[in-house]
Design a protein around this motif. Structure first.
Motif, PDB file in Angstrom:
ATOM      1  N   LYS A 276       0.912  -1.120   0.206  1.00  0.00           N
ATOM      2  CA  LYS A 276      -0.201  -0.164  -0.043  1.00  0.00           C
ATOM      3  C   LYS A 276       0.821   1.412   0.040  1.00  0.00           C
ATOM      4  CE  LYS A 276      -3.972  -2.069   2.335  1.00  0.00           C
ATOM      5  NZ  LYS A 276      -4.365  -2.595   3.592  1.00  0.00           N
ATOM      6  N   ILE A 278       0.493   4.146   0.770  1.00  0.00           N
ATOM      7  CA  ILE A 278       0.368   4.964   2.157  1.00  0.00           C
ATOM      8  C   ILE A 278       1.173   4.351   3.201  1.00  0.00           C
ATOM      9  CG2 ILE A 278      -1.633   3.696   2.855  1.00  0.00           C
ATOM     10  CD1 ILE A 278      -2.654   6.064   4.257  1.00  0.00           C
ATOM     11  N   LEU A 321       3.190  13.046   2.356  1.00  0.00           N
ATOM     12  CA  LEU A 321       1.550  12.954   2.632  1.00  0.00           C
ATOM     13  C   LEU A 321       1.367  12.288   3.948  1.00  0.00           C
ATOM     14  CD1 LEU A 321      -0.399  12.066  -0.599  1.00  0.00           C
ATOM     15  CD2 LEU A 321      -0.627  13.684   1.037  1.00  0.00           C
ATOM     16  N   ALA A 325       1.535  13.590  12.016  1.00  0.00           N
ATOM     17  CA  ALA A 325       0.882  14.752  12.278  1.00  0.00           C
ATOM     18  C   ALA A 325       1.542  15.058  13.363  1.00  0.00           C
ATOM     19  CB  ALA A 325      -0.541  14.792  12.351  1.00  0.00           C
TER      20      ALA A 325
ATOM     21  N   LEU B  41      -8.162   7.388   3.450  1.00  0.00           N
ATOM     22  CA  LEU B  41      -6.872   8.209   4.053  1.00  0.00           C
ATOM     23  C   LEU B  41      -6.174   8.827   3.048  1.00  0.00           C
ATOM     24  CD1 LEU B  41      -5.382   5.563   6.491  1.00  0.00           C
ATOM     25  CD2 LEU B  41      -7.339   7.304   6.836  1.00  0.00           C
ATOM     26  N   LEU B  42      -5.834   9.960   3.538  1.00  0.00           N
ATOM     27  CA  LEU B  42      -5.071  11.004   2.548  1.00  0.00           C
ATOM     28  C   LEU B  42      -5.553  11.341   1.300  1.00  0.00           C
ATOM     29  CD1 LEU B  42      -1.286   9.717   3.579  1.00  0.00           C
ATOM     30  CD2 LEU B  42      -2.847  11.381   4.669  1.00  0.00           C
ATOM     31  N   SER B  56      -5.659  10.974   8.433  1.00  0.00           N
ATOM     32  CA  SER B  56      -4.526  10.080   8.223  1.00  0.00           C
ATOM     33  C   SER B  56      -4.489   8.728   9.620  1.00  0.00           C
ATOM     34  CB  SER B  56      -3.135  10.687   8.656  1.00  0.00           C
ATOM     35  OG  SER B  56      -3.214  11.320   9.769  1.00  0.00           O
ATOM     36  N   LYS B  57      -5.705   9.144  10.426  1.00  0.00           N
ATOM     37  CA  LYS B  57      -5.956   8.028  11.592  1.00  0.00           C
ATOM     38  C   LYS B  57      -7.360   8.349  11.946  1.00  0.00           C
ATOM     39  CE  LYS B  57      -2.348   6.566  13.990  1.00  0.00           C
ATOM     40  NZ  LYS B  57      -1.376   6.666  15.054  1.00  0.00           N
ATOM     41  N   SER B  87      -7.085   0.957   9.513  1.00  0.00           N
ATOM     42  CA  SER B  87      -6.529  -0.244   8.707  1.00  0.00           C
ATOM     43  C   SER B  87      -7.544  -0.486   7.390  1.00  0.00           C
ATOM     44  CB  SER B  87      -6.705  -1.337   9.574  1.00  0.00           C
ATOM     45  OG  SER B  87      -7.849  -1.723   9.963  1.00  0.00           O
ATOM     46  N   THR B  90      -7.593   2.386   3.691  1.00  0.00           N
ATOM     47  CA  THR B  90      -6.468   2.649   2.681  1.00  0.00           C
ATOM     48  C   THR B  90      -6.997   2.769   1.261  1.00  0.00           C
ATOM     49  OG1 THR B  90      -5.971   0.326   2.809  1.00  0.00           O
ATOM     50  CG2 THR B  90      -4.546   1.954   4.313  1.00  0.00           C
ATOM     51  N   ASP B  94     -11.454  -1.144   0.209  1.00  0.00           N
ATOM     52  CA  ASP B  94     -11.398  -1.480   1.582  1.00  0.00           C
ATOM     53  C   ASP B  94     -12.408  -0.831   2.559  1.00  0.00           C
ATOM     54  OD1 ASP B  94      -9.460  -3.351   0.918  1.00  0.00           O
ATOM     55  OD2 ASP B  94      -7.666  -2.174   1.852  1.00  0.00           O
ATOM     56  N   LYS B 155      -9.006   8.157  18.487  1.00  0.00           N
ATOM     57  CA  LYS B 155      -7.978   9.159  17.809  1.00  0.00           C
ATOM     58  C   LYS B 155      -8.601   9.487  16.208  1.00  0.00           C
ATOM     59  CE  LYS B 155      -3.712   7.131  19.649  1.00  0.00           C
ATOM     60  NZ  LYS B 155      -2.323   6.805  19.471  1.00  0.00           N
ATOM     61  N   GLU B 157      -7.147  11.891  13.482  1.00  0.00           N
ATOM     62  CA  GLU B 157      -5.846  12.641  12.947  1.00  0.00           C
ATOM     63  C   GLU B 157      -5.646  13.046  11.452  1.00  0.00           C
ATOM     64  OE1 GLU B 157      -2.135  10.786  14.288  1.00  0.00           O
ATOM     65  OE2 GLU B 157      -3.086  10.549  16.219  1.00  0.00           O
ATOM     66  N   GLY B 158      -5.252  14.249  10.893  1.00  0.00           N
ATOM     67  CA  GLY B 158      -5.242  14.450   9.528  1.00  0.00           C
ATOM     68  C   GLY B 158      -4.472  15.842   9.344  1.00  0.00           C
TER      69      GLY B 158
END
Lengths: 363, 251
Positions: A276, A278, A321, A325, B41-42, B56-57, B87, B90, B94, B155, B157-158
């Protein structure tokens, strides 16, 4: 035609007589098999270690594993052992940026400290590609830039060895030398590795038990490390390097690589395993315990000193990317940086290095 | 002869056991969205202000998962689960698949309510990762915050483009925790558990609501990183928004 079968019969008779007359040289059943269960002891704040049901720890298994760990019998030219890259006096690293194998060819990554490795169960190696210590221990022997040998030949050597058959019998109860396998060797090595645990005598651990006090500098560093506020800036470290193991074992990009695009990492790390994008450039968070002995730092050993590491974190690193954070320019003064370092050095555990149970048994 | 009859009786009782009520299983399928879009994500989404935002999370604990049967009985399914949306976010494929937790061995029948806590109740929150073997979700060192004496319940986050220039210039990190933030959530829906097929309940978490619920939106640039108990107001907002962000669909 008749002749051949007649001689074959004769040969058979001879062979069976042989076995009757002379005992099987591989027979080990006369050696006592009485394994002693081994109880893992760890500092009280540590999690419980999970031990696979099919590889319970015994004193005999650990003893065998320790021999194998230090024995160059595992390498093609008998010059290197696991311990050549994982040295007890260096908290089981080798103090090199990347580790050369028997042929002098450099590997691509820095050897990892094996301190507390038995507690890590979210994948082993910098990229988490190995699921267990039993699985991991099989890999260095045949790795071309490590021991560059073959297990078939290692197992032959172990079978012919004057001491090892007996040790395998005592550890695993095998009845015959022919039952020695690479899997049993790996199990023994894994048992030894699970004993590599912090002594509990680092200053940090003693302060936890209220047997010692931090200096003012260490206390300031502690406050910043754990983002406890009280007028100090957050250093964010504990998010990823949390007590008691000082790692969360997550896979993270902490921004050390000066590139832009996620496909440009020289080492893809976790991404090469999960496929992946990422995950590219993400590596498993390493422990900060015993850092004083494990320089240089990071998966490629790019930072020679702890100061270089701290400068990286204060700068906020390079942006990609997937950079976490929590990696951003920190607001620590020079003095606060040195306080943070003072705290990290309270994780130093010299007793771990000198524990007699971890030393080379052949010395 | 006497013994024989006892044995016979035992045999009959044992056979009787086989007639036990049938069992089925239930899968909770946690999916993540930003508004109506699947959360990847992202990937960039737009804030109510029209600025770009990426995640991001995203993860959180649920605890004390239970069902209420038609006759009012409570059936406890699990003390603690860790919902790891990171998880599964991504890729779009998924993300659509979701993070699945399956509870086997549930007595077949009709149930009327699904409930769970968000975060951990004070008793569990008084424990620490070291109290658990490493396979337990409560052993996650990454989700314990010593300074709070609490698990991190969630959590989020980003990265955010604060200026509207298309440049994601600010990282945000919101971690919640502490006893006061434990919340109970339940939904009254008919749930049929049967032995032949696994029943599936989709629980969606809308991340736009977590951060920007109308009337309760966060001011991210004003405080982009929190993990400080002094900031109780902020983390209370997040956890309350998280409860509002849940929606349920039985399949």
């Amino acid at each position: 035609m008749m002749r051949t079968s007649a001689s074959a019969i004769l040969l058979l008779i001879l062979l069976s007589q042989c076995t009757k007359d002379r005992p099987d040289p591989g027979d080990l059943s006369s050696i006592t098999y009485q394994p002693h269960a081994y109880q893992v002891t760890a500092p009280v704040t540590f999690p419980q270690m999970e031990i696979p049901a099919d590889n319970p720890m015994t004193e005999e298994g650990i003893d065998l594993g320790r021999r194998l760990f230090f024995d160059p019998i595992l390498s093609a030219d008998s010059t290197m052992a696991c311990a050549s890259c994982h040295l007890p006096q260096s908290s089981f690293t080798d103090n090199l940026p990347v580790s050369p194998g028997i042929d002098g060819i450099n590997g691509r990554r820095s050897a990892m400290s094996l301190l507390n490795v038995g507690f890590y169960n979210r994948g082993l190696f910098w990229d988490g590609r190995s699921a267990s210590l039993e699985e991991q221990a099989l890999l260095p022997v045949e790795d071309q830039v490590e021991l560059h040998h073959s297990w078939t030949r290692v197992v032959e050597d172990l079978k012919r060895h004057p001491d090892y058959p007996e040790k395998f019998r005592e550890a695993f109860g095998i009845k015959n030398t022919s039952e020695i396998t690479k899997e049993l060797a790996a199990k023994a090595i894994a048992q030894f590795e699970r004993t590599l645990i912090s002594s509990g005598n680092s200053k940090f651990d003693r302060v936890q038990r209220q047997e010692a006090f931090f200096t003012d500098e260490e206390l300031n560093g502690y406050i910043m490390f754990f983002d406890r506020g009280s007028g100090f800036p957050d250093a964010e470290c504990a998010h990823c390097h949390n007590a008691p193991l000082f790692t969360t074992n997550e896979y993270i990009n902490n921004g050390i690589e000066d590139i832009q695009d996620l496909t440009d990492f020289p080492d893809m790390g976790r991404g090469a395993i999960t496929a992946k994008t990422i995950d590219n450039g993400r590596f498993r968070v390493p422990t900060l315990r015993n850092l004083a002995f494990t320089a240089p730092y990071m998966h490629d050993g790019r930072f020679k000193t702890l100061d270089e590491v701290l400068d990286h974190y204060l700068s906020g690193g390079h942006n990609q990317l997937n950079k976490d954070a929590l990696i951003y320019p920190l607001k620590l003064s020079e003095e606060q940086k040195s306080d943070l370092k003072a705290f990290i050095l309270t994780l130093t555990d010299p007793d771990f290095l000198t524990n007699p149970a971890y030393q080379n048994p052949f010395d | 002869m006497k013994y024989l009859s006892v044995l016979l009786l035992l045999g009959i009782t044992l056979l009787g056991c086989n007639k036990d009520p049938e069992k089925g299983s239930l899968t909770l399928d946690f999916t993540a969205t930003y508004g109506d879009e699947a959360l990847v994500l992202l990937q960039s989404y737009l804030t109510p202000e029209g600025h770009q935002i990426q995640f991001s999370k995203s993860d959180f604990y649920i605890s004390n998962v239970y069902l209420i049967a038609e006759n009012g009985d409570r059936l406890d399914l699990s003390p603690v689960e860790f919902v790891d949306l990171t998880s599964v976010s991504t890729s779009a494929a998924d993300a659509a698949n979701g993070f699945k937790i399956t509870f086997p061995d549930i007595e077949a029948g009709k149930y009327t309510r699904l409930g769970f806590g968000i975060g951990l109740d004070p008793t569990v929150n008084a424990t620490q990762p070291a109290d658990y073997p490493s396979s337990n979700p409560l052993s996650l060192e990454s989700h314990y915050w010593t300074a709070w004496g609490s698990y991190i319940f969630s959590k989020t986050e980003g990265f955010l483009d604060t200026l509207g220039t298309g440049n994601l210039d600010l990282g945000f990190v919101f971690h919640t925790g502490m006893d006061d933030l434990y919340r109970q959530a339940y939904v009254d829906v008919p749930i049929n558990i049967n032995a032949t097929a696994t029943t599936s309940i989709q629980v969606n978490i809308d991340h736009e609501t977590i951060l920007f619920k109308a009337g309760n939106a966060l001011d991210i640039p004003a405080s982009p990183v929190n993990h400080n108990p002094n900031n109780l107001g902020l983390i209370t907002k997040i956890i309350d928004n998280l409860v509002s962000a849940l929606s349920v669909q039985v399949q």
